[in-house]
Write a protein that holds these residues in place. Structure first.
Motif, PDB file in Angstrom:
ATOM      1  N   ALA A 193       4.059  10.277  -7.832  1.00  0.00           N
ATOM      2  CA  ALA A 193       4.521  10.131  -8.537  1.00  0.00           C
ATOM      3  C   ALA A 193       4.376  10.808  -9.678  1.00  0.00           C
ATOM      4  CB  ALA A 193       5.912   9.549  -8.213  1.00  0.00           C
ATOM      5  N   GLY A 194       3.289   9.651  -9.771  1.00  0.00           N
ATOM      6  CA  GLY A 194       1.985  10.375 -11.085  1.00  0.00           C
ATOM      7  C   GLY A 194       1.498  12.275 -11.033  1.00  0.00           C
ATOM      8  N   LEU A 195       1.088  12.651 -10.444  1.00  0.00           N
ATOM      9  CA  LEU A 195       0.411  13.446 -10.597  1.00  0.00           C
ATOM     10  C   LEU A 195       1.863  14.939 -10.492  1.00  0.00           C
ATOM     11  CD1 LEU A 195      -1.649  15.581  -9.875  1.00  0.00           C
ATOM     12  CD2 LEU A 195      -1.138  15.161  -7.397  1.00  0.00           C
ATOM     13  N   LEU A 196       2.495  14.475  -9.503  1.00  0.00           N
ATOM     14  CA  LEU A 196       3.809  15.434 -10.372  1.00  0.00           C
ATOM     15  C   LEU A 196       4.246  15.052 -12.026  1.00  0.00           C
ATOM     16  CD1 LEU A 196       5.903  14.781  -6.728  1.00  0.00           C
ATOM     17  CD2 LEU A 196       4.850  16.803  -7.502  1.00  0.00           C
ATOM     18  N   LEU A 215       2.799  14.686 -13.757  1.00  0.00           N
ATOM     19  CA  LEU A 215       1.338  15.057 -14.839  1.00  0.00           C
ATOM     20  C   LEU A 215       2.098  16.983 -15.341  1.00  0.00           C
ATOM     21  CD1 LEU A 215      -2.217  13.522 -14.095  1.00  0.00           C
ATOM     22  CD2 LEU A 215      -0.584  13.128 -16.609  1.00  0.00           C
ATOM     23  N   VAL A 216       2.428  17.319 -14.450  1.00  0.00           N
ATOM     24  CA  VAL A 216       2.490  18.475 -13.741  1.00  0.00           C
ATOM     25  C   VAL A 216       3.680  18.472 -14.846  1.00  0.00           C
ATOM     26  CG1 VAL A 216       2.828  20.421 -12.262  1.00  0.00           C
ATOM     27  CG2 VAL A 216       1.473  18.823 -11.563  1.00  0.00           C
ATOM     28  N   ALA A 217       4.519  18.015 -14.364  1.00  0.00           N
ATOM     29  CA  ALA A 217       6.162  18.437 -15.290  1.00  0.00           C
ATOM     30  C   ALA A 217       5.214  18.492 -16.570  1.00  0.00           C
ATOM     31  CB  ALA A 217       7.012  17.034 -14.791  1.00  0.00           C
ATOM     32  N   VAL A 218       4.579  17.099 -17.373  1.00  0.00           N
ATOM     33  CA  VAL A 218       4.047  17.011 -18.964  1.00  0.00           C
ATOM     34  C   VAL A 218       3.493  17.834 -19.560  1.00  0.00           C
ATOM     35  CG1 VAL A 218       3.072  15.640 -20.283  1.00  0.00           C
ATOM     36  CG2 VAL A 218       4.454  14.314 -18.601  1.00  0.00           C
ATOM     37  N   ALA A 219       2.729  18.622 -18.298  1.00  0.00           N
ATOM     38  CA  ALA A 219       1.918  19.478 -18.417  1.00  0.00           C
ATOM     39  C   ALA A 219       3.333  21.170 -19.177  1.00  0.00           C
ATOM     40  CB  ALA A 219       1.130  19.886 -18.120  1.00  0.00           C
ATOM     41  N   PRO A 227       1.021  -1.466   0.031  1.00  0.00           N
ATOM     42  CA  PRO A 227       0.183   0.262  -0.041  1.00  0.00           C
ATOM     43  C   PRO A 227       0.553   1.371   0.043  1.00  0.00           C
ATOM     44  CG  PRO A 227      -1.174  -1.723   1.660  1.00  0.00           C
ATOM     45  CD  PRO A 227      -0.085  -2.342   0.896  1.00  0.00           C
ATOM     46  N   ALA A 228       2.157   1.469   0.930  1.00  0.00           N
ATOM     47  CA  ALA A 228       2.774   2.493   1.070  1.00  0.00           C
ATOM     48  C   ALA A 228       3.006   2.952  -0.612  1.00  0.00           C
ATOM     49  CB  ALA A 228       4.010   2.162   1.851  1.00  0.00           C
ATOM     50  N   SER A 229       3.899   1.374  -1.493  1.00  0.00           N
ATOM     51  CA  SER A 229       3.992   1.856  -2.923  1.00  0.00           C
ATOM     52  C   SER A 229       3.508   2.145  -3.353  1.00  0.00           C
ATOM     53  CB  SER A 229       4.894   0.564  -3.277  1.00  0.00           C
ATOM     54  OG  SER A 229       5.686   0.122  -2.512  1.00  0.00           O
ATOM     55  N   TYR A 230       2.015   1.834  -3.440  1.00  0.00           N
ATOM     56  CA  TYR A 230       0.672   2.275  -4.496  1.00  0.00           C
ATOM     57  C   TYR A 230       0.675   3.976  -3.874  1.00  0.00           C
ATOM     58  CZ  TYR A 230      -0.201  -1.780  -5.991  1.00  0.00           C
ATOM     59  OH  TYR A 230       0.264  -3.690  -5.862  1.00  0.00           O
ATOM     60  N   ALA A 231       0.523   4.263  -2.673  1.00  0.00           N
ATOM     61  CA  ALA A 231       0.895   6.337  -2.356  1.00  0.00           C
ATOM     62  C   ALA A 231       1.636   6.715  -2.813  1.00  0.00           C
ATOM     63  CB  ALA A 231       0.315   5.669  -0.800  1.00  0.00           C
ATOM     64  N   ALA A 232       2.466   5.893  -2.967  1.00  0.00           N
ATOM     65  CA  ALA A 232       4.404   7.246  -3.664  1.00  0.00           C
ATOM     66  C   ALA A 232       3.907   6.616  -5.222  1.00  0.00           C
ATOM     67  CB  ALA A 232       5.438   5.616  -3.436  1.00  0.00           C
TER      68      ALA A 232
END
Length: 585
Positions: free
Chosen positions: A323-326, A328-332, A314-319
């Motif tokens: 990381a995916g949200l960050l 997305l921001v970087a890709v935008a 579970p901790a890995s999935y939260a990380a």
């Protein structure tokens, strides 16, 4: 019985003494001896297996040792085994090799009834013996078959004494029908009561190894939990079981499954189960004896769990989500920046294309003018050749005719000869000027096509001209193509007009090193050395001049009345085909 000598010893008064003269031994052959009573001999008879297909019979009679090799009705067989039923000695070897010896008579004999009885076994029997009850114990490569007397026949048992982990057993019957079975790695004692009356020991797990970590998980004095959990690094497990005893004559077979929904599968005789790279999750290993499902026997059960790897916790999935949200921001932000760069790049590209289009238009105009110039030069070359050069040639011919007159004064002849030389020189100059103009045959055509076209113009029909293009040469500079075409034109013209050739062969070929043009004719030929020193042979000098202009090697081979060969070879490094820009142009 020894390899060198055979001796007989007698035990009396508490000591052993020799009681007969020694005889020669049996050599280096292996020896296996069986002692059997004989009604014809005062002492027991010894039968010896000497290895291979050799057997011997040894007796002690009248104070002497008698050694008798028994001939066998076959050769090249396997080990000959000796057995006995009643007073019949049975000698068996490979499949189908068996003979009998009658101890009552002391001679070989036939035993059809005994042969038929032994033939009922599904195995080929190699050694037979008989206990006091009349039961025949016969061994084969994988076990023992018993023939038990019953009424007027025998009951045959081929399964009770099968061996699964051993081979080639031998039966030993001691006094009191104490029966032992020996094999290569095992010793069995036949008990009088059936084996199934004993309580069978339970199946035991004796070892549990994690293959990836190569360490034992089942440790002494540290029992595992009822439902242990193993890390994902220990997901390759090896279970080793023990059937509970080593006394099995016929070890039981086991089945296993790794979950209630799976099919039962057989366990290897080594009693080892390996499960490599198990996925994370809960498992339930069950092991049972084959056929125990009908007896109600409870199978051995071992439940365990493989925990997931660290990257699936579970901790890995939260990380991963953070990381995916960050990302997305970087890709935008990157896409916005890239869009601005693309717009600037497109503006620069439009400017570059505009400049290229302008340059292309200027180049197109220049090429159009160049093409018009070439066309005009080709027209002028044709006009000069058809008018001025032909007129000069006609004037020279008329002078030659006039000079043949015998009435012509010498002074006038000298003047006419001087005039002829000036006309010849002028014709050569006109010819060189015509040759330097571009040929129309090379416009929008290959060198091979130009050779074919120019041949049709030169040949008046008096000679047969063959054009052979074995391999179209690589793209050549226009200058090289022009000179090669003119060399071929001059060589063909000379062969038609001066050599009276009937057949002319023109070949053009190329390989990895050079381009070769060859003109061969069957005309009257000439002496190249003699012609080189004469005045007026402008054609040969013109060929040499053109060959030097394109850095080619010119070779002229000719013999009077034997035709001529003009060969031009251009090394590839002298061409411009390796320059992509010039080739495209």
């Amino acid at each position: 019985m020894g390899s060198v000598e055979i001796a007989a010893l007698k035990y009396a008064d508490g000591r052993w003494t020799e009681c007969a003269r020694r005889i020669q031994g049996v050599g280096d052959a292996p020896i296996r001896v069986e002692s059997y009573p004989s009604p014809r001999e005062p002492y027991n008879v010894l039968w010896a297996e000497l290895g291979g297909d050799q057997v011997a019979r040894l007796t002690f009679r009248d104070g002497e040792i008698h050694f008798q090799r028994i001939p066998l009705p076959w050769t090249g067989g396997q080990w000959a085994n000796i057995g006995r039923i009643d007073n019949t000695i049975i000698i068996s070897s490979g499949t189908g090799q068996r003979t009998y010896f009658d101890e009552d008579k002391g001679t070989p004999c036939a035993a059809p009834q005994l042969d038929e009885l032994l033939g009922r076994s599904r195995y080929w029997l190699i050694h037979m013996t008989q206990d006091a009850s009349g039961t025949i114990w016969a061994s084969h490569s994988q076990g023992v078959v018993t023939f038990t007397p019953s009424a007027n026949d025998y009951l045959i048992d081929s399964t009770t004494f099968e061996l699964r982990n051993d081979s080639y057993p031998a039966v030993r019957i001691l006094p009191g029908d104490d029966i032992w079975i020996t094999a290569g790695r095992s010793l069995y004692h036949v008990e009088q009561r059936p084996l199934h009356q004993k309580k069978e020991p339970p199946l035991t797990l004796v070892s549990l190894i994690a293959d990836k970590q190569t360490h034992e998980l089942l440790r002494p004095h540290q029992p595992l939990a009822r439902h242990p959990t193993f890390t994902f690094d220990d997901n390759s497990l090896t279970f080793r079981f023990f059937s509970g005893t080593y006394a099995w004559m016929n070890p039981p077979q086991y089945q296993y499954r790794l979950g209630p929904s799976e099919q039962w599968r057989p366990v290897d005789p080594s009693m080892v189960l390996s499960f490599p790279r198990l996925q994370d999750g809960a498992y339930r290993l069950e092991v049972r004896r084959t056929g125990s499902s009908n007896t109600g026997e409870v199978p051995f059960t071992f439940a365990f769990t493989i925990s997931p790897p660290w990257y699936r916790t579970p901790a890995s999935y939260a990380a991963y989500a953070l990381a995916g949200l960050l990302a997305l921001v970087a890709v935008a932000r990157w896409m916005n920046h890239r869009s601005l760069q693309q717009n600037a790049k497109l503006e620069r590209l439009v400017q570059e294309r505009t400049m290229e289009l302008k340059a292309a238009m200027e180049k197109l105009g220049e090429e159009t003018r160049h093409a018009a110039t070439l066309a005009e030069r080709s027209r002028l070359a044709g006009e000069i050749h058809d008018s001025l050069q032909q007129g000069l040639s006609g004037a020279i011919l008329m002078l030659d005719t006039t000079m043949t007159s015998t009435e012509l004064p010498s002074a006038i002849r000298e003047q006419l000869n001087l005039m002829r030389g000036m006309l010849s020189y002028s014709r050569e100059e006109v010819q060189q000027a015509v040759w330097d103009l571009a040929s129309p045959f090379l416009q929008n055509a290959t060198l091979g096509d130009a050779l074919r076209k120019i041949t049709s113009y030169i040949n008046s029909g008096s000679a047969k001209i063959d054009i052979g293009i074995t391999s179209e040469p690589v793209a050549l500079d226009s200058k090289i193509q022009h000179h090669l075409l003119r060399i071929a034109q001059e060589a063909i013209t000379n062969a038609v007009k001066h050599a009276a050739a009937q057949h002319i062969e023109v070949t053009l070929q190329s390989d990895d090193s050079a381009i070769v043009l060859s003109v061969r004719d069957d005309g009257r030929g000439f002496d190249p050395k003699a012609c080189a020193n004469l005045q007026g042979h402008f054609g040969l000098r013109g060929l040499s001049t053109r060959a030097k202009a394109i850095h080619a090697q010119l070779q002229i081979t000719s013999t009077p009345s034997a035709g001529s060969i003009v060969r031009v070879s251009i090394p590839l490094h002298a061409t411009s085909s390796h320059d992509p820009s010039r080739q495209a142009q």
